[in-house]
Enzyme design. Sequence first.
Site, PDB file in Angstrom:
ATOM      1  N   LYS A  70     -19.733  95.938  23.497  1.00 39.93           N
ATOM      2  CA  LYS A  70     -20.106  96.561  24.774  1.00 39.93           C
ATOM      3  C   LYS A  70     -21.592  96.374  24.989  1.00 39.93           C
ATOM      4  O   LYS A  70     -22.397  96.653  24.083  1.00 39.93           O
ATOM      5  CB  LYS A  70     -19.791  98.080  24.702  1.00 39.93           C
ATOM      6  CG  LYS A  70     -20.079  98.801  26.000  1.00 39.93           C
ATOM      7  CD  LYS A  70     -18.906  98.709  26.941  1.00 39.93           C
ATOM      8  CE  LYS A  70     -19.201  99.202  28.333  1.00 39.93           C
ATOM      9  NZ  LYS A  70     -19.704  98.166  29.248  1.00 39.93           N
ATOM     10  N   LYS A 106     -24.584  91.965  23.950  1.00 43.70           N
ATOM     11  CA  LYS A 106     -25.532  91.877  25.067  1.00 43.70           C
ATOM     12  C   LYS A 106     -25.508  90.446  25.576  1.00 43.70           C
ATOM     13  O   LYS A 106     -25.204  89.515  24.821  1.00 43.70           O
ATOM     14  CB  LYS A 106     -26.948  92.231  24.583  1.00 43.70           C
ATOM     15  CG  LYS A 106     -27.869  92.682  25.697  1.00 43.70           C
ATOM     16  CD  LYS A 106     -27.666  94.151  26.012  1.00 43.70           C
ATOM     17  CE  LYS A 106     -28.570  94.620  27.131  1.00 43.70           C
ATOM     18  NZ  LYS A 106     -28.503  96.088  27.291  1.00 43.70           N
ATOM     19  N   THR A 190     -27.592 107.643  33.106  1.00 45.80           N
ATOM     20  CA  THR A 190     -28.652 107.489  32.102  1.00 45.80           C
ATOM     21  C   THR A 190     -29.714 108.565  32.304  1.00 45.80           C
ATOM     22  O   THR A 190     -30.129 109.242  31.350  1.00 45.80           O
ATOM     23  CB  THR A 190     -29.270 106.079  32.168  1.00 45.80           C
ATOM     24  OG1 THR A 190     -28.206 105.123  32.052  1.00 45.80           O
ATOM     25  CG2 THR A 190     -30.260 105.850  31.045  1.00 45.80           C
ATOM     26  N   ASN A 221     -34.015 103.402  38.294  1.00 45.34           N
ATOM     27  CA  ASN A 221     -32.737 104.061  38.063  1.00 45.34           C
ATOM     28  C   ASN A 221     -32.837 105.082  36.921  1.00 45.34           C
ATOM     29  O   ASN A 221     -32.246 106.158  36.996  1.00 45.34           O
ATOM     30  CB  ASN A 221     -31.683 102.997  37.744  1.00 45.34           C
ATOM     31  CG  ASN A 221     -30.295 103.589  37.662  1.00 45.34           C
ATOM     32  OD1 ASN A 221     -29.944 104.484  38.432  1.00 45.34           O
ATOM     33  ND2 ASN A 221     -29.522 103.127  36.708  1.00 45.34           N
ATOM     34  N   SER A 353     -20.091 104.555  31.134  1.00 46.74           N
ATOM     35  CA  SER A 353     -19.385 103.266  31.169  1.00 46.74           C
ATOM     36  C   SER A 353     -18.069 103.377  30.396  1.00 46.74           C
ATOM     37  O   SER A 353     -17.038 102.831  30.802  1.00 46.74           O
ATOM     38  CB  SER A 353     -20.231 102.160  30.527  1.00 46.74           C
ATOM     39  OG  SER A 353     -21.114 101.623  31.460  1.00 46.74           O
TER      40      SER A 353
HETATM   41  P1  NAD Z   1     -35.347  99.679  37.249  1.00 49.89           P
HETATM   42  O1  NAD Z   1     -35.610  98.257  37.550  1.00 49.89           O
HETATM   43  O2  NAD Z   1     -34.459 100.496  38.138  1.00 49.89           O
HETATM   44  O3  NAD Z   1     -36.742 100.483  37.170  1.00 49.89           O
HETATM   45  C1  NAD Z   1     -37.812 100.080  36.382  1.00 49.89           C
HETATM   46  C2  NAD Z   1     -39.044 100.874  36.823  1.00 49.89           C
HETATM   47  O4  NAD Z   1     -40.140 100.519  35.981  1.00 49.89           O
HETATM   48  C3  NAD Z   1     -39.479 100.586  38.253  1.00 49.89           C
HETATM   49  O5  NAD Z   1     -39.954 101.785  38.843  1.00 49.89           O
HETATM   50  C4  NAD Z   1     -40.636  99.596  38.049  1.00 49.89           C
HETATM   51  O6  NAD Z   1     -41.552  99.578  39.145  1.00 49.89           O
HETATM   52  C5  NAD Z   1     -41.240 100.186  36.812  1.00 49.89           C
HETATM   53  N1  NAD Z   1     -42.155  99.287  36.127  1.00 49.89           N
HETATM   54  C6  NAD Z   1     -42.030  97.944  35.927  1.00 49.89           C
HETATM   55  N2  NAD Z   1     -43.134  97.492  35.311  1.00 49.89           N
HETATM   56  C7  NAD Z   1     -43.936  98.556  35.112  1.00 49.89           C
HETATM   57  C8  NAD Z   1     -45.201  98.739  34.537  1.00 49.89           C
HETATM   58  N3  NAD Z   1     -45.882  97.704  34.030  1.00 49.89           N
HETATM   59  N4  NAD Z   1     -45.717  99.984  34.503  1.00 49.89           N
HETATM   60  C9  NAD Z   1     -45.051 101.039  35.026  1.00 49.89           C
HETATM   61  N5  NAD Z   1     -43.859 100.930  35.584  1.00 49.89           N
HETATM   62  C10 NAD Z   1     -43.311  99.707  35.624  1.00 49.89           C
HETATM   63  O7  NAD Z   1     -34.827  99.701  35.736  1.00 49.89           O
HETATM   64  P2  NAD Z   1     -34.081 100.891  35.002  1.00 49.89           P
HETATM   65  O8  NAD Z   1     -32.618 100.682  35.123  1.00 49.89           O
HETATM   66  O9  NAD Z   1     -34.690 102.182  35.431  1.00 49.89           O
HETATM   67  O10 NAD Z   1     -34.451 100.584  33.484  1.00 49.89           O
HETATM   68  C11 NAD Z   1     -35.678 101.000  32.877  1.00 49.89           C
HETATM   69  C12 NAD Z   1     -35.564 100.868  31.368  1.00 49.89           C
HETATM   70  O11 NAD Z   1     -34.467 101.641  30.899  1.00 49.89           O
HETATM   71  C13 NAD Z   1     -35.316  99.470  30.812  1.00 49.89           C
HETATM   72  O12 NAD Z   1     -35.941  99.421  29.543  1.00 49.89           O
HETATM   73  C14 NAD Z   1     -33.808  99.425  30.612  1.00 49.89           C
HETATM   74  O13 NAD Z   1     -33.424  98.466  29.651  1.00 49.89           O
HETATM   75  C15 NAD Z   1     -33.589 100.838  30.124  1.00 49.89           C
HETATM   76  N6  NAD Z   1     -32.217 101.342  30.259  1.00 49.89           N
HETATM   77  C16 NAD Z   1     -31.585 101.368  31.462  1.00 49.89           C
HETATM   78  C17 NAD Z   1     -30.314 101.914  31.560  1.00 49.89           C
HETATM   79  C18 NAD Z   1     -29.609 102.027  32.881  1.00 49.89           C
HETATM   80  O14 NAD Z   1     -28.497 102.601  32.916  1.00 49.89           O
HETATM   81  N7  NAD Z   1     -30.188 101.583  33.979  1.00 49.89           N
HETATM   82  C19 NAD Z   1     -29.663 102.396  30.403  1.00 49.89           C
HETATM   83  C20 NAD Z   1     -30.331 102.356  29.191  1.00 49.89           C
HETATM   84  C21 NAD Z   1     -31.613 101.827  29.136  1.00 49.89           C
END
Ligand code: NAD
Length: 420
Positions: A70, A106, A190, A221, A353
């Site tokens: 997964k 992944k 999340t 997100n 999920s």
């Molecule tokens: P996203 O693209 O929705 O949001 C990312 C955010 O980070 C945005 O606000 C962006 O502007 C900001 N960002 C990017 N570069 C930056 C910087 N240099 N400084 C400050 N902010 C910055 O992505 P997401 O889904 O929110 O994911 C964020 C993290 O969480 C990632 O590491 C992802 O792997 C992890 N994650 C996401 C989920 C999920 O369900 N979406 C689950 C587990 C882990």
Amino acid sequence: MAGDYNPYNEMLKVLEDAAKKLGLKENDYITLKYPEKELKVAIPVTMDDGSIKVFEGYRVQHSSVRGPYKGGIRYHQNVDVDEVKALAALMSLKCAVVNIPYGGGKGGVTVDPTKLSKGEIERLTRSMVTQFFPIIGPNKDIPAPDVNTNAEIMGWFVDTYSTLKGELSPGVVTGKPIALGGSLGRAEATGRGIMFIAREVAKKKGLTLKGARVAVQGAGNVGGVAAKLIHREGGIVVALSDVSGGIFKEDGLNIEEIVTFLTAERGRLLKDYNEPGLKRISNEDVLTQDVDILIPAALENQITEKNADKIKAKIIVEGANGPTTSAADAILDKKGIILSPDILTNAGGVVVSYFEWVQNLQNFYWSEAKVNESLEEIMVNAFNSVWATAEKYNVSMRVAAYMVSVERIVTAAKMKGLAN
Ligand code: NAD
């Protein structure tokens, strides 16, 4: 990857540490150091101008000891096999720590999707599914969205897979649109899981979310939703940042308004948001504010030996994957800062999920209230297991989370005769 930072090596260091603390011999866990399968594919795509481009894609299947593989698929220009391997291993550990019956995998495609039209992204997705087809399936390997992939792309994914299979197979991916068998509550899962974990860690420190001062790096997100839900519990979010920089307000930002502003249109950024009393700060300053709870929820490798000493938060809950390096972990530990690690804290997405997949397999759909209640139960149970392990062995929550998951995987492996 920036500098010497290698996410796979970071994972291996903690894995070794956790296995030793558990008293395991290398024989018991050596298989966890190697992904079971790595597939590299060439993905031909007809571009809008009629030319054909070939993109490289990977699917790494780390462990199937506890269930089907997964993990998400990301589209990014920096995708390489080492990154995908590390993220696949983290998925095995994440699913084990929250005790859902999955292994870890992944995928990624090396592509800058901002340079592609919507039609090109759709053709890329359909071509990729064709290449991955032999190794994926609802009982084999179940992908999901990750960086730069979303529910719409998962819809094309289900369509192509189902066509090749000759039957509608919504359970082949999660994170789908609701109309195609997606789960209520998945989009916020999340962030909601992070709120539950922040609440539980705060309790252990004699704090409540109500009145806690909070700083969040990342307003997407994960960060945006976590900030909104903590704010609804009475938390005071004083600092928030995105790729355009940070904002600060001593008596708390108007998070509902900010999230509505950011999500109203694609591409909106905090630099264009304003409210009375708001101060602009740098992204680095967001991490070092005088707060109770800090949530890095943007990128990996953000809290390092360069800034760990300046962190003033009492509690860090990792929303992003890998935001803290092992060198920084040691510094934070010395300062007495409690850190709840990524594999536990941000597992809410994979937990819902799992609920989505269960609903697809049963063709029976849950209310949002049931999804949220079941998520809370799983997150709180996982937190309690990790906390109890940290106390029993006198280790950090990160090592404890790895110990809980490694023990579960190794126990299952032993029962299959795969470990001594
Ligand atoms: P996203 O693209 O929705 O949001 C990312 C955010 O980070 C945005 O606000 C962006 O502007 C900001 N960002 C990017 N570069 C930056 C910087 N240099 N400084 C400050 N902010 C910055 O992505 P997401 O889904 O929110 O994911 C964020 C993290 O969480 C990632 O590491 C992802 O792997 C992890 N994650 C996401 C989920 C999920 O369900 N979406 C689950 C587990 C882990």
